[in-house]
Design a protein around this motif. Sequence first.
Motif, PDB file in Angstrom:
ATOM      1  N   VAL A  48       0.844  -1.205   0.000  1.00  0.00           N
ATOM      2  CA  VAL A  48       0.000   0.000   0.000  1.00  0.00           C
ATOM      3  C   VAL A  48       0.874   1.249   0.000  1.00  0.00           C
ATOM      4  O   VAL A  48       0.622   2.191  -0.760  1.00  0.00           O
ATOM      5  CB  VAL A  48      -0.978  -0.013   1.204  1.00  0.00           C
ATOM      6  N   ALA A  49       1.905   1.252   0.824  1.00  0.00           N
ATOM      7  CA  ALA A  49       2.821   2.408   0.867  1.00  0.00           C
ATOM      8  C   ALA A  49       3.528   2.581  -0.476  1.00  0.00           C
ATOM      9  O   ALA A  49       3.625   3.707  -0.997  1.00  0.00           O
ATOM     10  CB  ALA A  49       3.832   2.233   1.996  1.00  0.00           C
ATOM     11  N   ASP A  50       4.004   1.486  -1.055  1.00  0.00           N
ATOM     12  CA  ASP A  50       4.693   1.563  -2.351  1.00  0.00           C
ATOM     13  C   ASP A  50       3.759   2.031  -3.465  1.00  0.00           C
ATOM     14  O   ASP A  50       4.161   2.806  -4.345  1.00  0.00           O
ATOM     15  CB  ASP A  50       5.305   0.206  -2.714  1.00  0.00           C
ATOM     16  N   GLN A  51       2.514   1.581  -3.446  1.00  0.00           N
ATOM     17  CA  GLN A  51       1.554   2.015  -4.462  1.00  0.00           C
ATOM     18  C   GLN A  51       1.174   3.473  -4.273  1.00  0.00           C
ATOM     19  O   GLN A  51       0.949   4.194  -5.251  1.00  0.00           O
ATOM     20  CB  GLN A  51       0.328   1.098  -4.444  1.00  0.00           C
ATOM     21  N   LYS A  54       3.841   5.372  -5.956  1.00  0.00           N
ATOM     22  CA  LYS A  54       3.652   5.378  -7.420  1.00  0.00           C
ATOM     23  C   LYS A  54       2.596   6.401  -7.831  1.00  0.00           C
ATOM     24  O   LYS A  54       2.777   7.109  -8.833  1.00  0.00           O
ATOM     25  CB  LYS A  54       3.282   3.987  -7.917  1.00  0.00           C
ATOM     26  N   VAL A  55       1.508   6.483  -7.085  1.00  0.00           N
ATOM     27  CA  VAL A  55       0.459   7.465  -7.399  1.00  0.00           C
ATOM     28  C   VAL A  55       1.015   8.879  -7.281  1.00  0.00           C
ATOM     29  O   VAL A  55       0.834   9.707  -8.183  1.00  0.00           O
ATOM     30  CB  VAL A  55      -0.774   7.289  -6.471  1.00  0.00           C
ATOM     31  N   LEU A  56       1.691   9.158  -6.189  1.00  0.00           N
ATOM     32  CA  LEU A  56       2.216  10.504  -5.977  1.00  0.00           C
ATOM     33  C   LEU A  56       3.334  10.834  -6.968  1.00  0.00           C
ATOM     34  O   LEU A  56       3.428  11.973  -7.432  1.00  0.00           O
ATOM     35  CB  LEU A  56       2.702  10.663  -4.541  1.00  0.00           C
ATOM     36  N   GLN A  62       8.176  14.165  -5.499  1.00  0.00           N
ATOM     37  CA  GLN A  62       9.330  13.361  -5.098  1.00  0.00           C
ATOM     38  C   GLN A  62       8.921  12.689  -3.795  1.00  0.00           C
ATOM     39  O   GLN A  62       8.705  13.360  -2.785  1.00  0.00           O
ATOM     40  CB  GLN A  62      10.571  14.243  -4.874  1.00  0.00           C
ATOM     41  N   VAL A  63       8.771  11.386  -3.814  1.00  0.00           N
ATOM     42  CA  VAL A  63       8.235  10.684  -2.652  1.00  0.00           C
ATOM     43  C   VAL A  63       8.924   9.326  -2.491  1.00  0.00           C
ATOM     44  O   VAL A  63       9.368   8.723  -3.470  1.00  0.00           O
ATOM     45  CB  VAL A  63       6.693  10.545  -2.772  1.00  0.00           C
ATOM     46  N   ALA A  64       9.009   8.893  -1.242  1.00  0.00           N
ATOM     47  CA  ALA A  64       9.616   7.600  -0.938  1.00  0.00           C
ATOM     48  C   ALA A  64       8.857   6.951   0.215  1.00  0.00           C
ATOM     49  O   ALA A  64       8.243   7.637   1.044  1.00  0.00           O
ATOM     50  CB  ALA A  64      11.079   7.777  -0.563  1.00  0.00           C
ATOM     51  N   ALA A 133      -2.726   8.723  -0.585  1.00  0.00           N
ATOM     52  CA  ALA A 133      -1.978   9.684  -1.414  1.00  0.00           C
ATOM     53  C   ALA A 133      -2.528  11.090  -1.204  1.00  0.00           C
ATOM     54  O   ALA A 133      -1.774  12.051  -0.998  1.00  0.00           O
ATOM     55  CB  ALA A 133      -2.055   9.278  -2.885  1.00  0.00           C
ATOM     56  N   PHE A 134      -3.841  11.220  -1.242  1.00  0.00           N
ATOM     57  CA  PHE A 134      -4.496  12.513  -1.038  1.00  0.00           C
ATOM     58  C   PHE A 134      -4.152  13.073   0.342  1.00  0.00           C
ATOM     59  O   PHE A 134      -3.779  14.245   0.485  1.00  0.00           O
ATOM     60  CB  PHE A 134      -6.008  12.351  -1.206  1.00  0.00           C
ATOM     61  N   LEU A 135      -4.267  12.235   1.363  1.00  0.00           N
ATOM     62  CA  LEU A 135      -3.970  12.676   2.725  1.00  0.00           C
ATOM     63  C   LEU A 135      -2.511  13.110   2.862  1.00  0.00           C
ATOM     64  O   LEU A 135      -2.221  14.136   3.483  1.00  0.00           O
ATOM     65  CB  LEU A 135      -4.273  11.570   3.734  1.00  0.00           C
ATOM     66  N   THR A 136      -1.607  12.364   2.256  1.00  0.00           N
ATOM     67  CA  THR A 136      -0.183  12.702   2.333  1.00  0.00           C
ATOM     68  C   THR A 136       0.086  14.075   1.738  1.00  0.00           C
ATOM     69  O   THR A 136       0.784  14.896   2.339  1.00  0.00           O
ATOM     70  CB  THR A 136       0.663  11.620   1.623  1.00  0.00           C
ATOM     71  N   VAL A 137      -0.498  14.346   0.578  1.00  0.00           N
ATOM     72  CA  VAL A 137      -0.309  15.652  -0.063  1.00  0.00           C
ATOM     73  C   VAL A 137      -0.950  16.757   0.784  1.00  0.00           C
ATOM     74  O   VAL A 137      -0.360  17.819   0.983  1.00  0.00           O
ATOM     75  CB  VAL A 137      -0.879  15.656  -1.496  1.00  0.00           C
ATOM     76  N   MET A 138      -2.135  16.503   1.270  1.00  0.00           N
ATOM     77  CA  MET A 138      -2.828  17.535   2.064  1.00  0.00           C
ATOM     78  C   MET A 138      -2.083  17.839   3.363  1.00  0.00           C
ATOM     79  O   MET A 138      -1.988  19.000   3.768  1.00  0.00           O
ATOM     80  CB  MET A 138      -4.274  17.107   2.367  1.00  0.00           C
TER      81      MET A 138
END
Length: 178
Positions: A48-51, A54-56, A62-64, A133-138
């Motif tokens: 889930v984290a890896d996917q 990929k989305v971001l 730039q994400v890891a 992904a949305f939450l991470t960006v927000m």
Amino acid sequence: MKKNKSIIIFLIKFFVTYFLLVTFYNSYLQKSQQKGDVFKTSSITKAVADQTVKVLSFFGYQVAAIQHDKEVSVKLIIEGQYTARVIEGCNSISLIILFISFIIAFSGAFKATFLFAVFGSVFIYIVNVLRIAFLTVMIYKYPHKVGLLHDLVFPAIIYGTIFLLWVVWVNKFSNFKK
């Protein structure tokens, strides 16, 4: 009496399915996670984290995803900043178990029940990756809103999705439709 029988059958099917799936999943977690000197998340949580990465990345960030060294979680690093973490509860499996238990408890024809459970589970999984992904960006953009985002918006997305799938199931496919 027939109505009570239907409720009892629903409850038995729900709890037996839920208990079996949770037992299987907990056994998997016991074998796949590691705690102590070295921490390791389950392969599903890592996926889930890896996917999410990929989305971001697709959207130009730039994400890891890096295994946390002090707990069973995966850190999400966006633009060099540790922004979020993915823990076992974030991988959607517990919610998919709840979803499948409900579908089986309100079962319809075998083929419809099986297909709806499979495709609904895949849909929930995809929505979950997108919501992380949305939450991470927000959180990256609005760190002062982390409480609102994580505690209200984040759950509303996934629980709303599951609720809508249940409504569709009961009204269109289950043996309980009117």
